[in-house]
Design a protein around this motif. Structure first.
Motif, PDB file in Angstrom:
ATOM      1  N   GLU A 105       0.837  -1.199   0.000  1.00  0.00           N
ATOM      2  CA  GLU A 105       0.000   0.000   0.000  1.00  0.00           C
ATOM      3  C   GLU A 105       0.876   1.254   0.000  1.00  0.00           C
ATOM      4  N   ALA A 122      -4.572  -0.198  -1.610  1.00  0.00           N
ATOM      5  CA  ALA A 122      -4.917  -1.064  -0.478  1.00  0.00           C
ATOM      6  C   ALA A 122      -4.214  -2.401  -0.657  1.00  0.00           C
ATOM      7  N   ASP A 123      -3.862  -3.026   0.461  1.00  0.00           N
ATOM      8  CA  ASP A 123      -3.148  -4.308   0.403  1.00  0.00           C
ATOM      9  C   ASP A 123      -3.346  -5.047   1.714  1.00  0.00           C
ATOM     10  N   VAL A 204      -5.294  -7.032  -3.113  1.00  0.00           N
ATOM     11  CA  VAL A 204      -4.556  -5.805  -3.394  1.00  0.00           C
ATOM     12  C   VAL A 204      -5.392  -4.987  -4.378  1.00  0.00           C
TER      13      VAL A 204
END
Length: 274
Positions: A105, A122-123, A204
């Motif tokens: 991220e 996002a991750d 992800v």
């Protein structure tokens, strides 16, 4: 149902309408159950089988979420600017410009023109790789007995060739790729340790910062030490959103990232695209 005649084959094919398999695209994407956004904003919904590939052209600002459904997917990724494929993902610049070999991220996926192709917004997995690229025909043939696209152990580069051809690209257009959901770490002596998956359900999310052509091959990582070809389905969802604006924390996180965003904005402005 008999398929020995043209009419029988046609009737059999038509009877498959509405059939759902574990791995397939959903068309229209809005029919995807429980979408992560307003159903009308979903533009791509597909489950990619292990040992298979997919591709799509996405508009600037689109968000793309990849999910490792069962914990053994490995999404090898290539990006090209949609109408200018000579500008493409440069993994070496992605690593060295950001002073970091590990994806996650807040990282940016850069082209060799110093511009942002996509950002990681996002991750939940943290097991990714920007060092090793994907598997090859020779390597898979040595390890599994075959690496051709139609085999039970297709190589990532061979699948990328198919995806590339469907977008007017040739094998010479394929640079090194990066991969998500199967990690690699560098030891003090420079050797690589395969760290594997974080488990089922990791995801992800990328945001396209230009119009991009996306190629994905879901195949085992080339350093996976297991003797068997292990690859499970990958969920791919994309929806309409907006590109990262100036002042966003992602834009301002580092001087290098800020310059890459400025390079991108200046180029798009000159083309009347921002």
């Amino acid at each position: 149902m008999a398929t020995a005649t043209t009419y029988g084959a046609r009737d059999h094919a038509r009877a498959q309408e509405g059939t759902h398999a574990e791995a397939m695209p959903v068309v229209p994407a809005a029919d995807w159950p429980d979408p992560p956004c307003a159903a009308g904003h979903l533009v791509w919904a597909e489950t990619v089988a292990g040992g298979n590939y997919t591709h799509r052209v996405l508009a600037r600002g689109t968000e793309l979420r990849l999910t490792d459904l069962h914990g053994e997917a490995c999404a090898h990724l290539l990006l090209f600017v949609a109408d200018r494929p000579w500008e493409r993902l440069n993994v070496a610049d992605t690593v060295k410009v950001q002073w970091n070999a590990y994806l996650g991220e807040g990282r940016l996926l850069l082209s060799d023109q110093g511009r942002v192709l996509a950002s990681v917004v996002a991750d939940t997995s943290g097991r990714h790789d920007a060092l090793c690229g994907t598997s090859t025909l020779v390597r898979n043939t040595e390890r599994y007995g075959d690496g051709t696209p139609q085999s039970a152990s297709p190589a990532g580069r061979e699948l990328f060739k198919l995806a590339a051809a469907k977008n007017g690209l040739q094998p010479r257009d394929l640079p090194p790729s990066l991969s998500f959901f199967q990690g690699v770490e560098v030891r003090e002596d420079g050797a690589l340790d395969f760290t594997g998956s974080a488990g089922p359900g990791g995801s992800v999310t990328l945001r396209a910062e230009q119009d991009v052509t996306v190629l994905i091959a879901n195949v085992p990582h080339p350093t996976d030490p297991r003797p068997d070809y292990v690859s499970t389905p990958l969920e791919v969802l994309a929806w309409r959103a907006a590109p990262t604006p100036p002042g966003d924390p992602l834009w301002e996180a580092t001087p290098e990232g800020r310059r890459a965003f400025l390079n991108t904005a200046e180029f798009l402005a000159a083309r009347g695209l921002s």
